[in-house]
Design an enzyme around this catalytic site. Sequence first.
Site, short mmCIF file in Angstrom:
data_model
loop_
_atom_site.label_atom_id
_atom_site.label_comp_id
_atom_site.label_asym_id
_atom_site.label_seq_id
_atom_site.Cartn_x
_atom_site.Cartn_y
_atom_site.Cartn_z
N TYR A 1 -12.70 -28.86 20.56
CA TYR A 1 -12.60 -29.87 19.71
C TYR A 1 -12.98 -31.28 20.12
O TYR A 1 -13.85 -31.68 19.48
CB TYR A 1 -10.96 -30.19 19.52
CG TYR A 1 -10.67 -31.47 18.87
CD1 TYR A 1 -10.85 -31.46 17.17
CD2 TYR A 1 -10.17 -32.45 19.42
CE1 TYR A 1 -10.60 -32.67 16.73
CE2 TYR A 1 -9.88 -33.81 18.62
CZ TYR A 1 -10.12 -33.64 17.26
OH TYR A 1 -9.95 -34.81 16.53
N LYS B 1 -16.36 -33.16 18.07
CA LYS B 1 -16.24 -34.46 17.59
C LYS B 1 -17.32 -35.35 18.38
O LYS B 1 -17.77 -36.21 17.76
CB LYS B 1 -14.87 -35.12 17.93
CG LYS B 1 -13.69 -34.54 17.29
CD LYS B 1 -13.74 -34.79 15.78
CE LYS B 1 -13.43 -35.88 15.19
NZ LYS B 1 -13.44 -36.04 13.69
N1 LIG Z 1 -4.56 -37.01 14.42
C1 LIG Z 1 -5.00 -37.74 15.38
O1 LIG Z 1 -4.29 -38.15 16.34
C2 LIG Z 1 -6.29 -37.99 15.36
C3 LIG Z 1 -7.20 -37.57 14.26
N2 LIG Z 1 -8.70 -37.85 14.53
C4 LIG Z 1 -9.65 -37.49 13.61
O2 LIG Z 1 -9.32 -37.89 12.22
C5 LIG Z 1 -9.71 -37.11 11.00
C6 LIG Z 1 -8.42 -36.74 10.38
O3 LIG Z 1 -7.36 -36.10 11.04
P1 LIG Z 1 -5.84 -35.63 10.75
O4 LIG Z 1 -5.67 -36.49 9.48
O5 LIG Z 1 -5.03 -36.01 12.07
O6 LIG Z 1 -6.06 -34.10 10.59
P2 LIG Z 1 -5.60 -33.23 9.25
O7 LIG Z 1 -5.52 -32.01 9.52
O8 LIG Z 1 -4.22 -33.84 8.59
O9 LIG Z 1 -6.63 -33.89 8.31
C7 LIG Z 1 -7.87 -33.20 8.06
C8 LIG Z 1 -8.15 -32.82 6.56
O10 LIG Z 1 -9.54 -32.22 6.56
C9 LIG Z 1 -9.34 -31.21 5.57
N3 LIG Z 1 -10.27 -30.31 5.93
C10 LIG Z 1 -10.51 -29.58 7.11
N4 LIG Z 1 -11.48 -28.60 7.06
C11 LIG Z 1 -12.06 -28.91 6.08
C12 LIG Z 1 -13.28 -28.63 5.37
N5 LIG Z 1 -13.99 -27.07 5.92
N6 LIG Z 1 -13.65 -28.96 4.24
C13 LIG Z 1 -13.09 -30.09 3.59
N7 LIG Z 1 -11.90 -30.60 4.21
C14 LIG Z 1 -11.55 -29.98 5.14
C15 LIG Z 1 -7.99 -30.58 5.74
O11 LIG Z 1 -7.81 -30.11 4.83
C16 LIG Z 1 -7.27 -31.91 5.89
O12 LIG Z 1 -6.59 -32.53 4.74
C17 LIG Z 1 -10.24 -35.84 11.67
O13 LIG Z 1 -11.49 -36.30 11.63
C18 LIG Z 1 -9.64 -35.89 13.41
O14 LIG Z 1 -10.73 -35.52 14.03
C19 LIG Z 1 -9.18 -38.75 15.45
C20 LIG Z 1 -8.25 -39.17 16.37
C21 LIG Z 1 -6.80 -38.86 16.67
C1 LIG Z 2 4.48 -30.33 26.27
C2 LIG Z 2 3.28 -31.12 26.64
C3 LIG Z 2 3.27 -31.43 28.21
C4 LIG Z 2 3.08 -32.18 25.82
C5 LIG Z 2 2.10 -31.90 24.94
C6 LIG Z 2 1.83 -33.10 23.94
C7 LIG Z 2 0.38 -32.91 23.35
C8 LIG Z 2 0.56 -31.67 22.32
C9 LIG Z 2 -0.34 -34.33 22.79
C10 LIG Z 2 -0.37 -35.11 23.88
C11 LIG Z 2 -1.61 -36.03 23.62
C12 LIG Z 2 -2.03 -35.52 22.27
C13 LIG Z 2 -3.64 -35.50 21.72
C14 LIG Z 2 -3.79 -37.18 21.72
O1 LIG Z 2 -3.10 -37.92 21.19
C15 LIG Z 2 -5.55 -37.28 21.53
C16 LIG Z 2 -5.68 -36.77 20.14
C17 LIG Z 2 -6.81 -37.12 19.57
C18 LIG Z 2 -7.38 -36.39 18.55
O2 LIG Z 2 -8.54 -36.63 18.08
C19 LIG Z 2 -6.63 -35.20 17.81
C20 LIG Z 2 -5.42 -34.92 18.49
C21 LIG Z 2 -5.11 -35.12 19.93
C22 LIG Z 2 -6.12 -34.22 20.63
C23 LIG Z 2 -3.66 -35.11 20.52
C24 LIG Z 2 -3.16 -33.85 19.99
C25 LIG Z 2 -1.81 -33.57 20.76
C26 LIG Z 2 -1.76 -33.94 22.23
C27 LIG Z 2 -2.55 -33.08 22.98
#
Ligand SMILES: NC(=O)C1=CN([C@@H]2O[C@H](COP(=O)(O)OP(=O)(O)OC[C@H]3O[C@@H](n4cnc5c(N)ncnc54)[C@H](O)[C@@H]3O)[C@@H](O)[C@H]2O)C=CC1
Ligand SMILES: CC(C)CCC[C@@H](C)[C@H]1CC[C@H]2[C@@H]3[C@H](O)CC4=CC(=O)CC[C@]4(C)[C@H]3CC[C@]12C
Length: 440
Positions: A230, A234
């Site tokens: 992952y 990214k």
């Molecule tokens: N959730 C988090 O804590 C973080 C997320 N991100 C980034 O933010 C973005 C959004 O993440 P989330 O909303 O958390 O994830 P999510 O899984 O809820 O949303 C991702 C969306 O992309 C769509 N998707 C996946 N594969 C696809 C494909 N092949 N074609 C078209 N659509 C596709 C999914 O259907 C989903 O709706 C991602 O790029 C992720 O890497 C960055 C930092 C932290």
């Molecule tokens: C039981 C364990 C000791 C605790 C598990 C917690 C984990 C599941 C999560 C702790 C940190 C999270 C990640 C972090 O917030 C950074 C992230 C950034 C992204 O772009 C995607 C999600 C994630 C990797 C997030 C995923 C869950 C944790 C690893």
Amino acid sequence: MPVEHRVAARGRLRARVVGVVAGRVSVPGMGQEGEGGASGRGRCVGWPALDERRGPLQASLGTLGQWLQPGMADSAQAQKLVYLVTGGCGFLGEHVVRMLLQREPRLGELRVFDRHLGPWLEELKTGPVRVTAIQGDVTEAHEVAAAVAGAHVVIHTAGLVDVFGRASPETIHEVNVQGTRNVIEACVQTGTRFLVYTSSMEVVGPNTKGHPFYRGNEDTLYEAVHRHPYPCSKALAERLVLEANGREVHGGLPLVTCALRPTGIYGEGHQIMRDFYRQGLRLGGWLFRAIPASVEHGRVYVGNVAWMHVLAARELERRAALMGGQVYFCYDGSPYKSYEDFNMEFLGPCGLQLVGARPLLPYWLLVFLAALNALLQWLLRPLVLYAPLLNPYTLAVANTTFTVSTDKAQRHFGYEPLFSWEDSRTRTILWVQAAGSSAQ
Ligand SMILES: NC(=O)C1=CN([C@@H]2O[C@H](COP(=O)(O)OP(=O)(O)OC[C@H]3O[C@@H](n4cnc5c(N)ncnc54)[C@H](O)[C@@H]3O)[C@@H](O)[C@H]2O)C=CC1
Ligand SMILES: CC(C)CCC[C@@H](C)[C@H]1CC[C@H]2[C@@H]3[C@H](O)CC4=CC(=O)CC[C@]4(C)[C@H]3CC[C@]12C
């Protein structure tokens, strides 16, 4: 459900449009002058090197005047723009979509592109903005090109977020890297000039050595070495986006790109938070501390992440010379806390308790259990998908301090968090309560 139909796009490109709905536009935002900065570079262990495809204009960023299309400044107020949000039905994507509809006054059409379209898109039926739902896959170049054709701005948030081993490394790479490459190429082919990419703090770290990143900013030196698919994906995708800045798009003008790096996002729709809540309920209201309270983890509210995307997309045009090719951490006023203590800000008011001032299990035992989970996942893979939260990678991330402290987005494009910590907290608590009760 809306009637499925097909539309012809520019040239021979075709998109699968499965619905057209309309939404509302309201209050404008803000913006101010700033200064330049640096972007980070990561190294992926065991992953292929990127194509070296630099744009002809990359090395020579011009003055603002050179970047504006003739008459653009004058007609800025009147001009209605077409936005495309990839991954617009995901956790973050939905917030970006709703934020655009509420806060982007120049929005004329909003295209929501996702593999899985959410039923909530139907809600957006009233109001002046045309919302076009496009079911498509970012790994399919022709589908992406058809969706991008005619868009002014692309917010590319689609991604495969998997740190639990649910998907194969190849699939993660295909969606996150090739998908991003397809988006860039589509912009170049169709003449779309502005691209905002949702990157991640994971592009920087935590690294494989578990080095802390304490109150770091975009210029902080950090040994970014990744092994997990992952963060590797990214990092590679972010590099593609930054290197594409300045490439000449169809029509002769330069592409302007930037990348936003959220830390751990929380808020309405956060699946892992809901899973912790449900697990706590199953355990009679108790959660057991696994990580020392001293390990701080950066978190940011989803509404503020969405707002930063909207502002960045808006300001890319006016501040192309400053923002093009730049990275920005996503930040707000959320407190620095350990992952578990932070979650308790929401789960506590929902009736859960975190047991233990210190971790109940020794760290070596967690390492052992994480390794055991990884082994079981590998052994069981032919039979069943075993993907628990605890694995060597998630343990390392959760157990490594990673916090950001920066004002780069404020300086470059006037970002200020839209939601205070109190608002963010209240909204999340209400959502957890609702999500929890719907699970009963
Ligand atoms: N959730 C988090 O804590 C973080 C997320 N991100 C980034 O933010 C973005 C959004 O993440 P989330 O909303 O958390 O994830 P999510 O899984 O809820 O949303 C991702 C969306 O992309 C769509 N998707 C996946 N594969 C696809 C494909 N092949 N074609 C078209 N659509 C596709 C999914 O259907 C989903 O709706 C991602 O790029 C992720 O890497 C960055 C930092 C932290
Ligand atoms: C039981 C364990 C000791 C605790 C598990 C917690 C984990 C599941 C999560 C702790 C940190 C999270 C990640 C972090 O917030 C950074 C992230 C950034 C992204 O772009 C995607 C999600 C994630 C990797 C997030 C995923 C869950 C944790 C690893």
